[in-house]
Design a protein around this motif. Sequence first.
Motif, PDB file in Angstrom:
ATOM      1  N   LYS A  20       0.887  -1.091   0.207  1.00 59.23           N
ATOM      2  CA  LYS A  20      -0.245   0.211   0.054  1.00 59.23           C
ATOM      3  C   LYS A  20       1.151   1.227   0.247  1.00 59.23           C
ATOM      4  O   LYS A  20       2.516   0.764   0.468  1.00 59.23           O
ATOM      5  N   TYR A  60     -11.819  -2.511  -2.543  1.00 58.61           N
ATOM      6  CA  TYR A  60     -12.214  -3.784  -1.828  1.00 58.61           C
ATOM      7  C   TYR A  60     -14.053  -2.854  -2.028  1.00 58.61           C
ATOM      8  O   TYR A  60     -14.411  -2.645  -0.325  1.00 58.61           O
ATOM      9  N   LEU A  63     -15.581  -4.319   0.832  1.00 61.54           N
ATOM     10  CA  LEU A  63     -16.152  -3.390   2.555  1.00 61.54           C
ATOM     11  C   LEU A  63     -16.643  -2.111   2.255  1.00 61.54           C
ATOM     12  O   LEU A  63     -16.933  -1.803   3.247  1.00 61.54           O
ATOM     13  N   LEU A  72     -10.742   3.944   3.493  1.00 57.63           N
ATOM     14  CA  LEU A  72      -9.988   3.272   3.087  1.00 57.63           C
ATOM     15  C   LEU A  72      -9.463   3.134   2.164  1.00 57.63           C
ATOM     16  O   LEU A  72      -8.355   3.480   1.988  1.00 57.63           O
ATOM     17  N   TYR A  75      -6.837   6.651   1.562  1.00 56.07           N
ATOM     18  CA  TYR A  75      -5.231   5.929   1.822  1.00 56.07           C
ATOM     19  C   TYR A  75      -4.852   5.040   0.424  1.00 56.07           C
ATOM     20  O   TYR A  75      -3.625   5.207   0.372  1.00 56.07           O
ATOM     21  N   ARG A  96      -1.418 -14.429   3.497  1.00 58.57           N
ATOM     22  CA  ARG A  96      -1.693 -14.150   4.563  1.00 58.57           C
ATOM     23  C   ARG A  96      -1.120 -14.605   6.301  1.00 58.57           C
ATOM     24  O   ARG A  96      -1.133 -13.434   7.151  1.00 58.57           O
ATOM     25  N   THR A 102      -4.688  -8.009  10.311  1.00 62.07           N
ATOM     26  CA  THR A 102      -4.829  -6.879   9.934  1.00 62.07           C
ATOM     27  C   THR A 102      -4.709  -5.792  11.239  1.00 62.07           C
ATOM     28  O   THR A 102      -4.560  -4.754  10.758  1.00 62.07           O
ATOM     29  N   GLY A 121      -5.684   1.386   9.951  1.00 63.44           N
ATOM     30  CA  GLY A 121      -5.861   2.757   8.581  1.00 63.44           C
ATOM     31  C   GLY A 121      -4.922   2.673   7.934  1.00 63.44           C
ATOM     32  O   GLY A 121      -4.474   3.211   6.922  1.00 63.44           O
TER      33      GLY A 121
HETATM   34  N1  UDP Z   1      -9.380  -1.463   8.110  1.00 67.19           N
HETATM   35  C1  UDP Z   1      -9.322  -0.760   8.100  1.00 67.19           C
HETATM   36  N2  UDP Z   1     -10.229  -0.694  10.070  1.00 67.19           N
HETATM   37  C2  UDP Z   1     -11.064  -1.597  10.090  1.00 67.19           C
HETATM   38  C3  UDP Z   1     -10.870  -2.718   9.159  1.00 67.19           C
HETATM   39  C4  UDP Z   1     -10.651  -2.527   8.639  1.00 67.19           C
HETATM   40  O1  UDP Z   1      -8.566   0.756   8.973  1.00 67.19           O
HETATM   41  O2  UDP Z   1     -11.570  -2.033  11.084  1.00 67.19           O
HETATM   42  C5  UDP Z   1      -8.370  -1.393   6.774  1.00 67.19           C
HETATM   43  C6  UDP Z   1      -6.994  -2.481   7.309  1.00 67.19           C
HETATM   44  O3  UDP Z   1      -6.119  -1.286   6.400  1.00 67.19           O
HETATM   45  C7  UDP Z   1      -7.323  -4.080   6.274  1.00 67.19           C
HETATM   46  C8  UDP Z   1      -8.450  -2.962   4.785  1.00 67.19           C
HETATM   47  O4  UDP Z   1      -9.000  -1.611   5.776  1.00 67.19           O
HETATM   48  O5  UDP Z   1      -6.366  -3.869   5.767  1.00 67.19           O
HETATM   49  C9  UDP Z   1      -8.982  -4.440   4.934  1.00 67.19           C
HETATM   50  O6  UDP Z   1      -9.771  -4.726   5.156  1.00 67.19           O
HETATM   51  P1  UDP Z   1      -9.931  -5.988   5.636  1.00 67.19           P
HETATM   52  O7  UDP Z   1     -10.840  -6.824   6.733  1.00 67.19           O
HETATM   53  O8  UDP Z   1     -10.085  -7.100   4.326  1.00 67.19           O
HETATM   54  O9  UDP Z   1      -8.273  -6.878   6.326  1.00 67.19           O
HETATM   55  P2  UDP Z   1      -7.439  -7.523   5.517  1.00 67.19           P
HETATM   56  O10 UDP Z   1      -7.665  -8.481   4.670  1.00 67.19           O
HETATM   57  O11 UDP Z   1      -6.919  -6.337   4.892  1.00 67.19           O
HETATM   58  O12 UDP Z   1      -6.213  -8.204   6.657  1.00 67.19           O
END
Ligand code: UDP
Length: 161
Positions: A20, A60, A63, A72, A75, A96, A102, A121
Amino acid sequence: SVPHYGAAGTQKERTFIAIKPDGVNRGLIADIIARFEKKGFKLVGLKLVHPTEDFAAEHYDDLKARPFFPALVKYFASGPVVAMVWEGKDVILTGRKLIGATNPADAAVGTIRGDYCIIMGRNIIHGSDGADSAKHEISLWFKENEIADWESAVHKWTYEK
Ligand code: UDP
Ligand code: MG
């Protein structure tokens, strides 16, 4: 050969990984690529792209109902990202694991997020979370002719067959 999004469950499984804009700005590109490379995974797609907010929202899309979605999208579209496709046995799940949880506060030390970031974030890296999202994300980010289907010269030193 396999479709450009790979074949989940085989040695040609593929996942979409993106460094990112915070990871790019903080000079973490080489370290992150090195971790996937040293693990034994094979790089089959790579480009530097500055996503528009529309494209970030599409990436995204799952979401879009979440409260953090607008932040998001801003960002993710705030600078260039390193978009990659990595290949190997179980690369989606293992990718992963290399990335970590996350929330960087919950990410184990030794994972990318556990080692290099503090808050959700600004958690520096994205990775597909399953076979369906890997297929969808690889196809969103890469054209068929942007994926290199190549055989590593050290394949036999990474796999038994
Ligand atoms: N994110 C955030 N707040 C939250 C959950 C997610 O800012 O409460 C952001 C974070 O950057 C994350 C992205 O949204 O990586 C995508 O969320 P996801 O649940 O898909 O997590 P990831 O797959 O990236 O671990
Ligand atoms: Mg996700």
